[in-house]
Design a protein around this motif. Structure first.
Motif, PDB file in Angstrom:
ATOM      1  N   LEU A 117       0.761  35.496   9.899  1.00 21.33           N
ATOM      2  CA  LEU A 117       2.064  35.671   9.272  1.00 21.33           C
ATOM      3  C   LEU A 117       2.121  35.006   7.910  1.00 21.33           C
ATOM      4  CD1 LEU A 117       4.354  35.128  12.380  1.00 21.33           C
ATOM      5  CD2 LEU A 117       3.838  37.284  11.235  1.00 21.33           C
ATOM      6  N   LEU A 118       1.590  33.782   7.827  1.00 25.50           N
ATOM      7  CA  LEU A 118       1.601  33.081   6.535  1.00 25.50           C
ATOM      8  C   LEU A 118       0.706  33.778   5.522  1.00 25.50           C
ATOM      9  CD1 LEU A 118       1.615  29.356   7.709  1.00 25.50           C
ATOM     10  CD2 LEU A 118       3.450  30.573   6.525  1.00 25.50           C
ATOM     11  N   ALA A 119      -0.393  34.385   5.979  1.00 27.79           N
ATOM     12  CA  ALA A 119      -1.291  35.095   5.065  1.00 27.79           C
ATOM     13  C   ALA A 119      -0.592  36.304   4.449  1.00 27.79           C
ATOM     14  CB  ALA A 119      -2.549  35.526   5.803  1.00 27.79           C
ATOM     15  N   ALA A 120       0.354  36.885   5.151  1.00 29.42           N
ATOM     16  CA  ALA A 120       1.070  38.058   4.644  1.00 29.42           C
ATOM     17  C   ALA A 120       2.273  37.674   3.797  1.00 29.42           C
ATOM     18  CB  ALA A 120       1.530  38.922   5.825  1.00 29.42           C
ATOM     19  N   ALA A 121       2.598  36.388   3.723  1.00 27.34           N
ATOM     20  CA  ALA A 121       3.783  35.950   2.973  1.00 27.34           C
ATOM     21  C   ALA A 121       3.525  36.060   1.475  1.00 27.34           C
ATOM     22  CB  ALA A 121       4.125  34.514   3.338  1.00 27.34           C
ATOM     23  N   PRO A 122       4.525  36.517   0.710  1.00 23.95           N
ATOM     24  CA  PRO A 122       4.337  36.600  -0.742  1.00 23.95           C
ATOM     25  C   PRO A 122       4.236  35.222  -1.392  1.00 23.95           C
ATOM     26  CG  PRO A 122       6.569  37.256  -0.133  1.00 23.95           C
ATOM     27  CD  PRO A 122       5.817  37.032   1.136  1.00 23.95           C
ATOM     28  N   ASN A 123       4.837  34.199  -0.766  1.00 22.46           N
ATOM     29  CA  ASN A 123       4.804  32.863  -1.344  1.00 22.46           C
ATOM     30  C   ASN A 123       4.883  31.852  -0.209  1.00 22.46           C
ATOM     31  OD1 ASN A 123       4.820  30.754  -3.105  1.00 22.46           O
ATOM     32  ND2 ASN A 123       6.801  31.224  -4.030  1.00 22.46           N
ATOM     33  N   MET A 124       3.915  30.945  -0.151  1.00 19.54           N
ATOM     34  CA  MET A 124       3.947  29.909   0.872  1.00 19.54           C
ATOM     35  C   MET A 124       3.370  28.619   0.308  1.00 19.54           C
ATOM     36  SD  MET A 124       1.234  29.124   3.163  1.00 19.54           S
ATOM     37  CE  MET A 124      -0.482  29.066   2.992  1.00 19.54           C
ATOM     38  N   ARG A 125       3.803  27.490   0.906  1.00 17.70           N
ATOM     39  CA  ARG A 125       3.337  26.188   0.463  1.00 17.70           C
ATOM     40  C   ARG A 125       3.333  25.239   1.654  1.00 17.70           C
ATOM     41  NH1 ARG A 125       7.237  23.208  -3.461  1.00 17.70           N
ATOM     42  NH2 ARG A 125       8.210  25.016  -2.648  1.00 17.70           N
ATOM     43  N   ASP A 126       2.279  24.494   1.826  1.00 17.20           N
ATOM     44  CA  ASP A 126       2.127  23.502   2.893  1.00 17.20           C
ATOM     45  C   ASP A 126       2.409  24.084   4.277  1.00 17.20           C
ATOM     46  OD1 ASP A 126       1.554  21.522   0.980  1.00 17.20           O
ATOM     47  OD2 ASP A 126       3.688  21.060   0.723  1.00 17.20           O
ATOM     48  N   GLY A 127       2.017  25.344   4.477  1.00 18.46           N
ATOM     49  CA  GLY A 127       2.181  25.972   5.786  1.00 18.46           C
ATOM     50  C   GLY A 127       3.573  26.502   6.055  1.00 18.46           C
ATOM     51  N   TYR A 128       4.410  26.639   5.025  1.00 19.98           N
ATOM     52  CA  TYR A 128       5.772  27.144   5.184  1.00 19.98           C
ATOM     53  C   TYR A 128       6.012  28.300   4.214  1.00 19.98           C
ATOM     54  CZ  TYR A 128       6.658  22.826   7.725  1.00 19.98           C
ATOM     55  OH  TYR A 128       6.593  21.804   8.622  1.00 19.98           O
ATOM     56  N   PHE A 129       6.931  29.184   4.576  1.00 18.72           N
ATOM     57  CA  PHE A 129       7.371  30.233   3.681  1.00 18.72           C
ATOM     58  C   PHE A 129       8.206  29.610   2.567  1.00 18.72           C
ATOM     59  CE2 PHE A 129       7.132  32.588   7.754  1.00 18.72           C
ATOM     60  CZ  PHE A 129       6.186  33.550   7.399  1.00 18.72           C
ATOM     61  N   VAL A 130       8.021  30.106   1.351  1.00 19.19           N
ATOM     62  CA  VAL A 130       8.845  29.669   0.231  1.00 19.19           C
ATOM     63  C   VAL A 130       9.740  30.841  -0.154  1.00 19.19           C
ATOM     64  CG1 VAL A 130       8.851  28.872  -2.157  1.00 19.19           C
ATOM     65  CG2 VAL A 130       7.059  28.105  -0.585  1.00 19.19           C
ATOM     66  N   VAL A 131      11.044  30.578  -0.148  1.00 16.29           N
ATOM     67  CA  VAL A 131      12.028  31.617  -0.476  1.00 16.29           C
ATOM     68  C   VAL A 131      12.921  31.128  -1.608  1.00 16.29           C
ATOM     69  CG1 VAL A 131      12.027  32.582   1.858  1.00 16.29           C
ATOM     70  CG2 VAL A 131      13.645  30.770   1.264  1.00 16.29           C
ATOM     71  N   PRO A 132      13.553  32.062  -2.330  1.00 16.92           N
ATOM     72  CA  PRO A 132      14.445  31.635  -3.402  1.00 16.92           C
ATOM     73  C   PRO A 132      15.636  30.849  -2.854  1.00 16.92           C
ATOM     74  CG  PRO A 132      14.011  34.004  -3.503  1.00 16.92           C
ATOM     75  CD  PRO A 132      13.438  33.516  -2.237  1.00 16.92           C
ATOM     76  N   GLY A 133      16.094  29.896  -3.610  1.00 13.80           N
ATOM     77  CA  GLY A 133      17.257  29.126  -3.213  1.00 13.80           C
ATOM     78  C   GLY A 133      18.527  29.984  -3.232  1.00 13.80           C
ATOM     79  N   VAL A 134      19.437  29.670  -2.372  1.00 17.09           N
ATOM     80  CA  VAL A 134      20.701  30.399  -2.287  1.00 17.09           C
ATOM     81  C   VAL A 134      21.824  29.422  -2.489  1.00 17.09           C
ATOM     82  CG1 VAL A 134      22.178  31.795  -0.811  1.00 17.09           C
ATOM     83  CG2 VAL A 134      19.703  32.052  -0.675  1.00 17.09           C
ATOM     84  N   LEU A 135      22.739  29.762  -3.373  1.00 22.51           N
ATOM     85  CA  LEU A 135      23.872  28.874  -3.629  1.00 22.51           C
ATOM     86  C   LEU A 135      25.080  29.367  -2.889  1.00 22.51           C
ATOM     87  CD1 LEU A 135      23.455  28.278  -7.433  1.00 22.51           C
ATOM     88  CD2 LEU A 135      22.805  26.765  -5.565  1.00 22.51           C
TER      89      LEU A 135
END
Length: 91
Positions: free
Chosen positions: A73-91
């Motif tokens: 799953l992490l290999a298919a993620a467009p952006n990941m760091r330290d074993g987690y998905f990285v997503v844009p922040g939401v305000l």
């Protein structure tokens, strides 16, 4: 049996201002509707409206479906760091 208090409560929830005559009319109407429902037995002789749909109670068996590993799953993620998905922040 419906009461005049229940009619007044329903009118209050609907934000209706009923005159005493209107409230009495609604009380009669509701009582008539409920009386008609009491006269409608289902095919089995039970109370109308209590029948279940043919699909009620039919559930599939629980089984664990094959799933991907965390690494896949992490290999298919467009952006990941330290074993987690990285997503844009939401305000």
């Amino acid at each position: 049996m419906i009461t005049s208090e229940q009619v007044r409560h329903a009118a209050k929830l609907a934000r209706l201002e009923l005159t005493p005559e209107e409230a009495l009319g609604y009380l009669r109407d509701f009582a008539g509707i409920l009386a008609l429902l009491d006269e409608l037995p289902d095919e089995e002789g039970g109370f109308a409206g209590t029948e279940q749909s043919p699909a009620a109670g039919r559930l599939r068996a629980d089984s664990a479906a094959p799933c991907a590993t965390r690494e896949q799953l992490l290999a298919a993620a467009p952006n990941m760091r330290d074993g987690y998905f990285v997503v844009p922040g939401v305000l």
